[in-house]
Structure formats: structure tokens, C-alpha cells
Write a protein that holds these residues in place. Sequence first.
Motif, short mmCIF file in Angstrom:
data_model
loop_
_atom_site.label_atom_id
_atom_site.label_comp_id
_atom_site.label_asym_id
_atom_site.label_seq_id
_atom_site.Cartn_x
_atom_site.Cartn_y
_atom_site.Cartn_z
N UNK A 184 -4.76 41.71 14.01
CA UNK A 184 -5.84 42.70 13.86
C UNK A 184 -7.20 42.08 14.17
N UNK A 185 -7.36 40.84 13.74
CA UNK A 185 -8.65 40.15 13.95
C UNK A 185 -8.93 39.88 15.43
N UNK A 242 5.18 41.27 20.21
CA UNK A 242 4.05 42.21 20.30
C UNK A 242 2.77 41.56 19.73
N UNK A 243 2.90 40.96 18.57
CA UNK A 243 1.70 40.37 17.95
C UNK A 243 1.14 39.23 18.80
N UNK A 257 -2.12 46.27 12.53
CA UNK A 257 -3.18 46.42 11.52
C UNK A 257 -2.89 45.59 10.27
N UNK A 258 -1.61 45.39 9.99
CA UNK A 258 -1.23 44.64 8.79
C UNK A 258 -1.09 43.14 9.05
N UNK A 315 4.67 54.60 17.94
CA UNK A 315 3.30 54.11 18.06
C UNK A 315 2.65 53.86 16.71
N UNK A 316 2.97 54.71 15.76
CA UNK A 316 2.40 54.52 14.42
C UNK A 316 2.92 53.24 13.80
N UNK A 317 4.20 52.98 13.99
CA UNK A 317 4.80 51.79 13.41
C UNK A 317 4.20 50.53 14.03
N UNK A 318 4.06 50.56 15.36
CA UNK A 318 3.54 49.36 16.03
C UNK A 318 2.05 49.17 15.72
N UNK A 319 1.31 50.27 15.65
CA UNK A 319 -0.11 50.17 15.29
C UNK A 319 -0.27 49.57 13.90
#
Lengths: 332, 337
Positions: B291-292, B255-256, B286-287, B278-282
Motif C-alpha cells: 500500500x505504501x 501481485x504484491x 490495502x492490507x 477486484x475487491x479481493x485483490x484491492x
Amino acid sequence: MTKPDNRPFAIRSYAPEQLREALKRMYLIRRFEEGAEDSYMRGLIHGTMHLSIGQEASAVATCIALTDADRITSTHRGHGHCIAKGADVGRMFAEFFGKETGYCHGRGGSMHIADIKTGNLGANGIVGGGLPIAVGSALSAKRLGKPDVTICFFGDGANNEGAFHEALNMASVWKLPVVFVCENNGYGMSTSTARSTSVKHIAERAASYSMPGVTVDGNDFSAVAEAVHDAVARARAGDGPTLVENLTYRWRGHSKSDRNRYRSREEIEEWMARDPITRFRAELIAHGVLDDAAADAIAAAAVAEMEAGIEFAKAGPAPSPADVTRYVYAEV
Amino acid sequence: MNAMTQDQGLRTLSYAEAIREAMAIAMEADPTVILMGEDIGVYGGAFQVTLDLVDRFGPDRVMDTPISELGGAGVAVGAALTGLKPIFEFQFSDFAMLAMEQIVNQAAKLRYMLGGEASVPVVFRLPSGSGTGAAAQHSQSIEAWFGHVPGLKVLQPSTPEDAKGMLLAALADSDPVMIFEHKLLYKMKGHVPEGSYLTPIGKALVRRTGTDVTIVAGSIMLHRALEAAETLAGDGISAEVIDLRSIRPIDHETILASVRRTGRLMVVYEGVKAFGVGAEISAMVAESDAFDFLDAPILRLGAADAPVPYNPDLERASVPQVETILAAARRLSRREI
């Protein structure tokens, strides 16, 4: 014509060395739990624990009928069951102390002591949690064509859980080699069986599941041994499950937070006068299995074993915080 | 429902047939594998997945249980602890709620609580999802609940090939595995290799490559996402579609890596949107350094904040459909969020 043998069941059924070992295990349970309580008071053990002091005959007389291949499931009040099934008190103390040398490497504590290799499938923190698991264990034995029997210890409190009813029904429908051993100590935490349970004796529940149900004096070693012996023989013969109810009493509170506000001092003292260890010891002496001095020596050996167990536990290494997620999954 | 159309000429089976074939292969190879569940014998299971297996393997190995989900699941746990490999079918995934105690307190934790000294190699099969008009208690998608439980593995096959390979992988695993099968996929046909093979647990799969937006979806949502991606291509939007396949363990790297390439992320799932996959993957993005690389906020598409409704139009509206995915992807590509 031979004279009928009127001696108690245990005396006529088991060899003297087995009976002496049974007495030893009863003393060991008592001393182990006193040792655990003392360690807790001195801050060496954290968390909580549920003591079975006063219920030792139920654990040991039940397990005397078992082979090493037979299995048990236990409860949150399960120290006695572990010792009765042959657990080493050093490794038990080590578990209480949270050490790597404990039965569960310090991950389980008092409520999860198990030793799969000796057929102890484990204590359980959930009331009724072990009942379906015991039925599954019996299903394994039947499917794999093994003669092993599973003993399912549970308390009176569990008899009102759905899991109890589902488990007994399936065990009966499938005629599985399991014996349900209810240790009815009169209270689910603070709520008495009279206030919580629609039948007078939990063994009456057996009728609903077409299996024999017997109620015995759970502080009488021989009475328990005989009832469980018959139930194990029935299970091993392929005739299905039995419900045995051992009427007993816990001298201590439910757990360390209990202030005994739901029962009287008189009631506790009345049951303490029916101490299962004192009774079994007297029975053994009366029938010449041992004398007072030999019984004292057994009691002293239990103290020594308990003390050595605490020393073993203290000396063991603690788990590393880096290993907090170890054992979540199989290591490949 | 036939997104894997590159299967011409190869053997095809339905998703249900693929699962059945996996069970038969396992039972032939290993006498300790047994099936348990409600009406899985002569009835063949509510969705006919176990059809005829009782004729092949007998009622001792294809066991109809009473309607006792808690007890039945517990028997499977106890059997797994002592030498059998049970495959326990919940008739509907919703009914697993009756057995949460045995799944979460027992199966998931026994190895850990016993310091690695026990194994519970049980497989739970759970027909899941909406679209059948069965309303709120027979249509849920609760797989994310179990993603919150250390000790479990949680899978979600989207194709017949994976349905077979995941079940065989679950049986080869010594930890408890929950497989959420989608009811609407049971009849879907696709290529299924012969014999035994294992679909790796914990690996997502890029089903369509793209450069503008990453869409992570599993189970039936994969097919809706792939259909949307086809239309998006006509709009000049190149969507990369990832089949999540495994919720626990979840595949961070696939995914990343995709998000680093596309700069946009959309997660599509059938469970209730809040506190879900979705929250977990988001949060995973984000972590991380990915994210950049984001050029737009992350978008989640999940079920409405309501029980699954009965009325067919309401039911359809309650979960993401091809057109909602399409509309959301277009908004995301224009940063209209």
C-alpha cells in the motif's frame, strides 16, 4: 416334508448372537440419545440435536443386512444410523462435546458424524443432501467392480426435494446398487406428510423411477429387516435400486427448539405404545433367543456403555483455536 | 486471440484440444478417472471439448447424465468420496447454480466437517463468460462466488498450456477443484507440451514485465490486457501484466511484489465489478506493505452492474474490452481517477 417356518423373518434369518447384538444396539441408541439430551440440558453440549428416539428399529434392522464394506449415508437425525453401523459411542459423545477425540475432531458435531473406514459416509445437515452422494457411492462400487451396497437413509421431508427425484432417477437409469430407506416419521419439522406430500405413501414414488417400492411398519424389526434384506439382495445381484419406506415416529420434537404445537399428546402416546425396542425384545423372548434376565443384562450393558462414553468424551482434549483452519484442505 | 506468439515451431493445440488431451492422459493413466456431464458422449459436449472420448473410453467412463445438475454433481461428489476421480462438466457455468448445494454445502465442506477424515477429489469444469450472444443465463462469470468458499480451489486458465496443466493438477489434488474455462478461448491455439505436467495451483504468472503499472487479469481478460499493454508501450507506458490463474488460493506474493515495483494497480475481470475478484485483490494490497508503494488509487474494471445483455453492442459494452483497458490505464498513469 419339512414344516414351513412361520417365525418372524429376523428370527429365522439371523443367528441368536446377531439378534442379541441388534437388541443391544437399539438400547444403546436409546440410551445414547437420552444421555445426549441430558448432557445438553446440563449445558455440556451446545448447538442443537435431532433425536431419533422411537425410530431405533429402522436403523438397526436396516443395517443388520450389511457387511462392513457396505456403506450408508445418513441424515440430520442420524445418531441411530451411526450406532447401527457400528460406531463407538465414546467417540460420538466426544464429537458432541466438541473434542479432538470425536469422530470429526470436534469440527462436525451431531449433524456430521461419519466414519468413512466403517462405511458410514456421514450424517448430513442438508435435507436431501445425502441422496445424490449415496448414488455416487453406488456408482463407485459398480465402476470398481465391488459387491458393496449403499444404503441411503432419508426422512419423509427429503422426498419433496429435487435431489430426491434426481437421485432416484439416476440410480434407476444406471441400475446402481443402492437402497433408498425412507424413515417416514410423519413430519418434516412441523409439516405433516399429509400437508406436504402428494402421495399417501412415499414408496409410491418408486413407480415413477421404475423400481420396487415397499412400505413397512418401521417399528417392527422383522418387517424392516425383511424388506431391506430383499432390497440389498436385489442391489447386490445387479438388479438396481429399491425404495423402502419405514413408517415410524419420533417421540421427541424435531430439535431442541420444538414445542410440539403441531401434534397432540394423544398421538405421541399412541406411538410410544408401539415402542420398537419393547416389541423386539418381546419377540426375541417369545422365540427363545433370550430370556428376561438376559435382556435386562443387555439393557444394563447399554447404560454402562453410554456412561463410559460420556466419561471418555469429558476426558478428551479440546481442539486448539490455532487449528481453526486445519482440515479445510488436505495436508501435504 | 494469439497472444502467446512465441510458440513458432512448437506443437500447438487449441484450448479445447488441450483440455481433451489432459482428460485422455488422465483416463489412460488412472482407471478411476471418469467423465460425467450433459451430452458429453457422442455429442462431444456443448463446446466439443469431450469429442471422441466416448469412442476411446466407452460410455461407462464417459457418462452422459440426465439434465440433473444438482443430482449429477452430487453423484460426482459421492463417487469422489468413495474411490473415483470424477471430472464433472457443467454445460455452462451458469448451470452450477442448480448444484450450489452439492458444491458448497457438500463437496467444499466434507473434509472439514469430518475432521480431515474424508477427501472429495472431484473436478468441476465450467464453460464460462460472455461474447457468444447467449444472453444473461448462459454468459456469466461467477468464479468469484466460489472464491468465497473455503474448501474449494478455483482456477481460470488463460492459455492452452495452462488449460491442460491445470486440469492435470486438479486431478492430482485431493480437494474439489473448479476450473472456469472461457468459451471464447476454446478455439485459441497455443503451444502445449506433450505428456503429463502439472501447472501449479495458486501461482499467478507475470506474462509481461513492466515498470509503470500492474495489470492483474485472468482468462480472456489476460489477452485483452496484453493487447492493451502492447499499445501502451507505444505511448511510453510500461505495463506489467499478471495472469491471475488461480482465484482460490490466490497468489499474494506475485501481485504484491509487482505493485511494490510499479506503484500502480489495475484489476481487470469479467465478473460483475462489485464484490468481485477486484475487491479481493484491492483489499490484499490495502492490507499490506505494498500500500505504501502506491502512487495512485487502485482501479477495478469489471462487468457492468447488469445481467449480460443479448444485443451484441450492449454485450460488448457490458464487459471490459481492449479499448476500455487502454483508456483506464492511460487515466491511471495520469492519476485522472
